[in-house]
Design an enzyme around this catalytic site. Sequence first.
Site, short mmCIF file in Angstrom:
data_model
loop_
_atom_site.label_atom_id
_atom_site.label_comp_id
_atom_site.label_asym_id
_atom_site.label_seq_id
_atom_site.Cartn_x
_atom_site.Cartn_y
_atom_site.Cartn_z
N GLU A 1 0.85 -1.19 0.00
CA GLU A 1 0.00 0.00 0.00
C GLU A 1 0.89 1.25 0.00
O GLU A 1 1.82 1.30 0.79
CB GLU A 1 -0.91 0.03 1.22
CG GLU A 1 -1.93 1.16 1.15
CD GLU A 1 -2.89 1.19 2.34
OE1 GLU A 1 -2.74 0.39 3.28
OE2 GLU A 1 -3.78 2.04 2.30
N GLU B 1 -2.23 -3.86 6.97
CA GLU B 1 -3.27 -4.86 7.14
C GLU B 1 -3.32 -5.94 6.06
O GLU B 1 -4.39 -6.49 5.80
CB GLU B 1 -4.62 -4.16 7.20
CG GLU B 1 -5.11 -3.52 5.87
CD GLU B 1 -4.79 -2.05 5.71
OE1 GLU B 1 -3.84 -1.57 6.37
OE2 GLU B 1 -5.48 -1.37 4.93
N ASN B 2 -2.20 -6.29 5.41
CA ASN B 2 -2.20 -7.33 4.38
C ASN B 2 -3.06 -8.51 4.82
O ASN B 2 -3.00 -8.95 5.96
CB ASN B 2 -0.77 -7.84 4.15
CG ASN B 2 0.24 -6.72 4.12
OD1 ASN B 2 0.16 -5.86 3.27
ND2 ASN B 2 1.15 -6.70 5.08
N GLY C 1 3.02 2.79 10.84
CA GLY C 1 2.81 1.96 12.02
C GLY C 1 2.71 0.48 11.68
O GLY C 1 3.40 -0.35 12.25
N HIS D 1 -6.42 -2.08 15.20
CA HIS D 1 -6.65 -1.35 13.93
C HIS D 1 -6.44 -2.27 12.73
O HIS D 1 -7.30 -2.39 11.86
CB HIS D 1 -5.73 -0.14 13.87
CG HIS D 1 -5.87 0.69 12.64
ND1 HIS D 1 -6.66 1.81 12.59
CD2 HIS D 1 -5.33 0.55 11.40
CE1 HIS D 1 -6.60 2.32 11.37
NE2 HIS D 1 -5.80 1.58 10.63
N GLU D 2 -5.28 -2.94 12.70
CA GLU D 2 -4.98 -3.76 11.52
C GLU D 2 -5.93 -4.95 11.44
O GLU D 2 -6.38 -5.33 10.37
CB GLU D 2 -3.52 -4.23 11.53
CG GLU D 2 -2.48 -3.10 11.67
CD GLU D 2 -2.67 -1.94 10.70
OE1 GLU D 2 -3.19 -2.15 9.60
OE2 GLU D 2 -2.31 -0.80 11.08
N HIS E 1 -9.26 -3.92 10.05
CA HIS E 1 -9.22 -3.71 8.60
C HIS E 1 -9.66 -4.97 7.84
O HIS E 1 -10.06 -4.86 6.68
CB HIS E 1 -7.80 -3.37 8.15
CG HIS E 1 -7.51 -1.90 8.05
ND1 HIS E 1 -8.36 -1.00 7.46
CD2 HIS E 1 -6.42 -1.17 8.44
CE1 HIS E 1 -7.82 0.22 7.49
NE2 HIS E 1 -6.65 0.15 8.09
#
Length: 865
Positions: free
Chosen positions: A120, A262-263, A259, A295-296, A299
């Site tokens: 990304e 999110e793969n 940081g 957070h990840e 996602h």
Amino acid sequence: TTHLRSDYTPFPYDIPTTDLLFDLKPELTTVTLWLEFERKNDEPVPLVLNGEHITLQFISLNNEETPLDPSEYTVTDSTLTLHNPPESGMLHIITTCTPNTNTSLSGLFTTGVHLMTQCEAEGFRRMAYFPDRPDVLSTYTVELIADKAAFPVLLSNGNLIETRDLPNGGHMVTWHDPFPKPSYLFAVVAGQLACLEETITQDGAEKLLQVYVEPHDLPKAQFAMDSLKASIRWDKARFGLPLDLERFMIVATSDFNMGAMENKGLNIFNTKFVLAHPETATDVDFEGVEAVVGHEYFHNWTGNRVTCQDWFQLSLKEGLTVYRDQEFSSDQLAEGLSPDAATSARAVKRIDDVAMLRTAQFMEDAGPMAHPIRPNAYEEINNFYTMTVYEKGAEVVRMYETLLGRDGFRRGMDLYFKRHDGQAVTCDDFRAAMADANQADLTQFGRWYEQAGTPTVRVTSEFDANAQTYTLHFAQSNPPVGIELKEANLIKAPLHIPLRVALLGTDIDTLIELKQANESITFENITAEPTPSLNRNFSAPVSIEYDYSDDQLATLAATDTDAFNRWDAVQQIFARAIVADMLEPVFSHEQFDTFRSLLTDESLSPAYRAQLFTLPSFSYLAQLVSKCEPLDPQKLFAARERASRALSKQLQIEWQSLYSTLEPKTAYAYNGVAAGERALRNLALRHISSAKPDTTTTQYAAADNMTDRIAALTTAIHEGQDEALLNDFYNRFEKEALVIDKWFTAQAANPHDANITATLQKLLAHPAFTNPNPNRLRSLVFAFCNANPAHFHATDGSGYRFWAEQVLAIDAKNPQVASRLARTLEQWRTYAEPYQSLMREALQTVFNAPNLSQDVREIVGKALG
Ligand code: ARG
Ligand code: ZN
């Protein structure tokens, strides 16, 4: 080149499957791609693939051994175009890339002895030719080949299919991701990593959870694992969203621009947001790990299962996911507490989030980079991973919840997934789901996606004692900012603003929905003039202007039942004293009485009291000043210092007694309550350290955790105490990169170092600063430029020249990091002389430099206008 949102067109081909074979070698990696394509329409159209910094070795159609004739395609330094492709087929392309020389940390790069990817937003094209855009979803199968001794661990997205040894010490691993995804969610990891693993059961199915770190870091991985498990539970409980894969992996790397990422099924993290151990990580670090792991993970649904149509829609996933991680952290803080304590714990989280928004996002919204949460144009997309897209985006999502209620918001989320699972969609699609699930009209609300700038709501009040009425008049405005200033005849229509309002002294507490530029609301049966508590819990991301008297602020500070506004009232008292008279900020006796009773009020949590007594940041105050006059940073810094010393002096007895009563009685544990006690005690330490200098050294030596140790170290060196502690700290933690980062920061951000130039030179030449990674750059260069205003704004311009040198030096290796640093000077127009001219000179130096990256050019170009 400028990319415009209005230029969007769908990609003319579907890519049902993507098969990749990586022959992984740090010096030269070979990527073999089989790309299945199907034209969407009847008309023939060229097939244009993105590709950068890669070398084409072979290209053929439908697995033919003879390569395509060069006349059938064109390669430029950013594309590969197939002129007359058949309606459907399989493209077979072999390319090479060089991870060892990739210092940008985008695409495939080496980190220590490992290889990793960051795709990304547009990194995939640095490994293979591909339609590298978020609306092309494909099902991936990936084979990884590498030397087994050098790279025993080989990971990619999805489920592990097969592992096989090869002759000559090689091995091969096959991964298959059952969920179609855009290329930006692709990831590969190859390395020598240790793994912490656990299994959980969800809906009767077993799931394998793994956290991969360097072997010596294994003892610091448990908290990330616990945070992951908590995240998985939370998403199921709060939103009904399950983990959809057999396994979920987190991998930590020291070399990372942001940081974390999110793969799908294979999140890659900056070590800063994975590793946490009491001896090396502070409470703030623990909180950061929990929030970023959440957070990840979140996602996986908001970003991965439903992704973005184009990068202008970035806030669709980021604003929503930040909102979700904020809610998660808030619930984690509240867990296990009494209802009152839980409310207060949530308020603490809310205050942290809003303080950051009002400092950094409001500043962005007032400068040359101002943009709507859904931008209309960009030159470099990496420059738009901003506070506006993330943090203001989260506030916009929160406003849906405020308007529709917790259950209404959930209905909207459910409909969003029902409609769009597996699709690449827009912010308008999200808003439509929220509206349709609740039969609500959110048309006007759409303007939040269109307008840049922080709206102001000017409030005035009228009390009519005879009629016993109290009227509030609201006037909203949002004048053009940033790029909007260039649009002729721009009309920014009124926004739909949910404003929570209470009248202190009455039982009125209500949600007002402002929709017009000017509106009034009259309350009946009001017998005495109340104090209005406006925008409670920060229900809308606006700036409220109401002319509170000092008495009214004192009333709010003493009695507001909304913890956020109570905090804000205290902050306004501080800000007023500092900004109103920068030469001699003074607090009245009455104000000190208010302060004293708040500081010693045992019914308020220590965490909350620590927030109450943290002075508004330099940047927040700078915004207030520059609304009225050109900013003199030296004057402002000195005024803030004087206010701080006044608090030390007038409340000395209270600080000293807090410091001793808050002495820890148990060994360190990370939780919100204990962290709050440490925060207040370490604030007290700063206020008593000049009166009682040995407290810092004693605390430093006795500390059983990093929170207390670094607080003591920082306080000591800011007090100008000797080098002994600094040396001790370095020797103790020499092998802990994240702790050495703290050591650099403590010195680079020291406002009281009279020889800061010499200190900086010494630090830059330090062996631990050779080949600095992004974290190390942030710990020294960014810490000085962004967190040491007293020295950065030296009147001789030396701070700005240092900035220019560093931006250029970093840009040659890592444009993304350089362009973050470049943003430091974008407020230059708000400064007084000589600062303003010196800043412009430094900006011009950077702008004129040869070979500037597109990233830095966009930032500096916009700043210079
Ligand atoms: N999507 C990631 C996150 O918010 C951030 C990745 C940003 N990367 C970049 N190159 N701008 O968790
Ligand atoms: Zn994100």
